[in-house]
Design an enzyme around this catalytic site. Structure first.
Site, short mmCIF file in Angstrom:
data_model
loop_
_atom_site.label_atom_id
_atom_site.label_comp_id
_atom_site.label_asym_id
_atom_site.label_seq_id
_atom_site.Cartn_x
_atom_site.Cartn_y
_atom_site.Cartn_z
N HIS A 417 35.77 60.29 10.06
CA HIS A 417 34.36 60.66 10.12
C HIS A 417 33.70 60.12 11.39
O HIS A 417 33.09 60.88 12.16
CB HIS A 417 33.66 60.11 8.87
CG HIS A 417 32.19 60.39 8.80
ND1 HIS A 417 31.66 61.34 7.97
CD2 HIS A 417 31.13 59.83 9.45
CE1 HIS A 417 30.34 61.36 8.11
NE2 HIS A 417 30.00 60.44 9.00
N GLU A 418 33.83 58.83 11.62
CA GLU A 418 33.16 58.21 12.76
C GLU A 418 33.77 58.67 14.09
O GLU A 418 33.08 58.75 15.10
CB GLU A 418 33.21 56.69 12.64
CG GLU A 418 32.44 56.13 11.46
CD GLU A 418 30.97 56.53 11.44
OE1 GLU A 418 30.40 56.78 12.52
OE2 GLU A 418 30.39 56.62 10.34
N HIS A 421 31.93 61.66 15.23
CA HIS A 421 30.72 61.30 15.98
C HIS A 421 31.05 60.89 17.41
O HIS A 421 30.38 61.29 18.37
CB HIS A 421 30.00 60.13 15.29
CG HIS A 421 29.31 60.48 14.02
ND1 HIS A 421 28.48 61.56 13.91
CD2 HIS A 421 29.31 59.87 12.80
CE1 HIS A 421 27.99 61.61 12.68
NE2 HIS A 421 28.49 60.60 11.99
N HIS A 424 32.00 63.82 19.55
CA HIS A 424 30.80 64.61 19.80
C HIS A 424 29.99 63.99 20.94
O HIS A 424 29.57 64.67 21.89
CB HIS A 424 29.95 64.68 18.52
CG HIS A 424 28.82 65.66 18.60
ND1 HIS A 424 27.97 65.87 17.53
CD2 HIS A 424 28.37 66.47 19.59
CE1 HIS A 424 27.06 66.76 17.86
NE2 HIS A 424 27.28 67.14 19.11
#
Length: 633
Positions: A417-418, A421, A424
């Site tokens: 998940h991280e 980020h 991105h």
């Protein structure tokens, strides 16, 4: 602009929304919570930002000098596009430098919240930002004093203003909510206090919190920290132990319920005061306006999810039967229904997380390998470290990821998940000038949840262990339950709490607890037994205090990523390639356009309730598959 930077810093805290050194010997999770005992490769390298505090101080002083230059530009913007471009460029230079000056103490503070010396330096930065807010209060009103037709002509004919086109056009869109110079200056005087409730919550919940010990069925006495609490709920198959951990953890917050209620009341009152000062009809309208998101999107989301809780409730009932429980409580929601306490070594899982994103292309995988190189990720829990996980960008350096990795499957998904980020942020920073590099929180969770979806798919294909497959299926359902249903319930709560402030009604611990308890009954129905201590959950959700009206975007992003990943994985090779390119275009676009537009370009239209209903349909299908797998067992 600096005022925008301070706002961005606040919303980045929940996102901030790992070393990839594979050798012949794989290191195990450190047993010690002493930070000095954790190997350097599992900790942040702060030297990537500054080699020492002297260099930090030098840049801090340089910002002060640049501010003097910036103030000298006051009154010159209407002289022509060159003067406006000069002011915007100088603002960018200050903002970019400010990220480094802010992150250096902030990141160090997060790995040891007890360090008062670093905390004092962080306060210095906050005070500096407050001074900037006062000194730059003239900027937006002066820009808006230029007639739009004149400004449009400048934007159409000046290459130097091109990076600022979207932000300037957006400023004119918001013109009715921008005060005159005197009004902006007056509001700026309060900027240093706007973050005070958040700071008090942080100190109360991290620095000054006193977690309690509890005795468990194995005869051991453990300190129930957030990481320990999560580990017990995820791995301990004794319901009494889970109840003990739950009661021990939540009693900490119940004992301080009135203090937490006072803090949250101040946040609701602050948000309503700011909304009124800027001529908004509600705090919700104010929160959504910056991203140009219609209020109807929020309302449709909440309504659709409230009407679609049947698969969630069915899932809880299936788990109750599978676990052989007479009663099903929320603290039973994380333990797998099969005996499966496998530990996932951090170094072993890193290459698998990288392999999972193969559908996004080799270039994306290579960047993920770079992101897991030394100094980017702070991996393990240590005494005094902030809980949770996030990814925080530093333009011109690289993102910094915080983890509290505990070797559970859930922590592996958090890693994926991280990293979403982080990738991105990295792609945005590489492809956008500073002016448009900062993407909004409305699109922030798309990359993270899409990474999780790809990792789940990868693990289901790789795993031959039937118990692990059951656990993975639970992970998929829990992901929707936590990222979609729960976040919408959280959003429902904070909206109703803010409406109490708008209506002039009291906001006390009892009021907030009753509100949260009633929402649990709406969303969970008769699928669980209600524990009164869960009514205080609102006291321990950092997003409520750090970034109001943030959590609903987890749900909108989840719906968006579900739509996009479906297109990336299905269809012809040409269709999948086109969908991937559109998605990577979203990651590279930063904040160059309104988030709803960027998502539509990537293949997700949130103006349609069907986008949200599709997630509920997906949940229904997964729960039915889960039921079939349980019957096989």
């Amino acid at each position: 602009m600096l005022r925008q930077l301070r706002s961005s810093v606040r919303v980045l805290l929940p996102l901030m929304i790992l070393v990839f050194t594979v050798g012949s010997v794989l290191a195990k999770m450190p047993e010690s919570r002493n930070r000095e005992d954790i190997p350097a490769k599992y900790k942040w390298n702060f030297n990537d930002i500054y080699p020492n505090w002297e260099a930090w101080q030098s840049d801090k002083e340089q910002i002060q000098q640049m501010m003097d230059q910036f103030v000298g530009l006051r009154g010159t913007l209407s002289d022509g596009p060159d003067n406006l471009a000069k002011a915007m460029k100088l603002s960018d230079q200050m903002d970019q430098l400010s990220y480094k000056v802010y992150r250096y103490p902030q990141l160090q503070r997060d790995v040891d919240t007890r360090n008062n010396e670093v905390g004092a330096k962080l306060q210095e930065v906050s005070l500096m930002f407050a001074q900037f807010g006062q000194a730059t209060a003239w900027l937006n009103p002066e820009i808006l004093s230029i007639p739009w037709e004149t400004m449009k002509s400048w934007l159409d004919n000046s290459l130097e203003l091109e990076p600022y086109r979207h932000s300037i056009e957006n400023l004119y869109r918001q013109q009715e909510h921008v005060l005159d110079e005197k009004g902006e200056q007056l509001l700026s005087y309060f900027s240093s206090f706007n973050g005070t409730p958040r700071d008090i919550f942080s100190e109360l919940s991290t620095s000054d919190v006193e977690f309690e010990e509890a005795a468990f069925s194995d005869g051991e006495t453990k300190l129930v920290t957030p990481a320990t609490y999560s580990l017990i709920l995820e791995t301990n198959r004794n319901q009494d132990d889970r109840r003990t951990a739950f009661e021990t953890m939540y009693q900490v917050y119940a004992d301080k319920k009135n203090t937490y209620a006072a803090i949250y009341n101040s946040i609701c009152q602050r948000d309503w005061a700011q909304a009124q000062a800027r001529n908004y009809n509600s705090t919700l309208e104010a929160a959504l306006f910056d991203d140009n998101v219609p209020v109807e999107v929020y309302e449709n989301l909440v309504t659709t999810v409230k009407n679609g809780t049947a698969p969630l409730q069915k899932y809880f009932k299936l788990r109750k039967e599978a676990l052989g429980l007479e009663e099903y409580h929320l603290y039973d929601g994380a333990v797998p229904v099969v005996e499966f306490d496998k530990k996932y070594d951090y170094d072993e899982m890193l290459p698998k997380v990288v392999s999972a994103v193969a559908p996004l292309g080799k270039a994306y995988q290579d960047k993920m390998k770079l992101a897991t190189s030394s100094g980017w990720i702070d991996v393990y829990e240590n005494e005094g470290k902030r809980t949770g996980a996030y990814s925080a960008g530093v333009y011109g350096v690289h993102p910094f990821m915080l983890m509290n990795y505990n070797e559970t499957l859930n922590s592996v998904f958090t890693l994926a998940h991280e990293l979403g980020h982080t990738l991105h942020t990295e792609l945005s920073h590489e492809n956008q000038p500073f002016a448009t590099a900062q993407y909004t929180i409305f699109t922030a969770e798309v990359a993270s949840t899409l990474n999780e979806a790809l990792f789940l798919d990868y693990m289901l294909k790789q795993s031959k262990d039937p118990k692990e497959r059951i656990k993975l299926l639970e992970q998929a359902i829990d992901n929707i339950a936590g990222t979609f249903y729960t976040q919408v319930m959280f959003a429902d709560f904070e909206h109703q709490a803010h409406m109490l402030a708008e209506q002039g009604k009291p906001i006390t611990a009892d009021v907030l607890s009753e509100l949260y308890g009633s929402l649990m009954k709406t969303y969970y129905g008769d699928s669980i037994v209600y524990d009164s201590l869960y009514n205080y959950l609102w006291a321990r959700i950092p997003h409520f205090y750090n970034s109001p009206y943030y959590v609903y975007q987890y749900a909108t992003c989840f719906a968006s990523s579900a739509e996009i990943v479906k297109k990336i994985q299905n269809g012809t090779e040409q269709e999948r390639k086109a969908a991937t390119e559109k998605y990577l275009g979203l990651l590279k676009s930063g904040g160059s356009d309104y988030p709803m537009t960027l998502l539509q370009n990537a293949g997700a239209d949130l103006t349609k309730p069907e986008t949200f209903q599709a997630v509920i349909n997906q949940m229904t299908d997964l729960v039915n598959r889960y039921e079939q797998e349980l019957q096989k067992l």
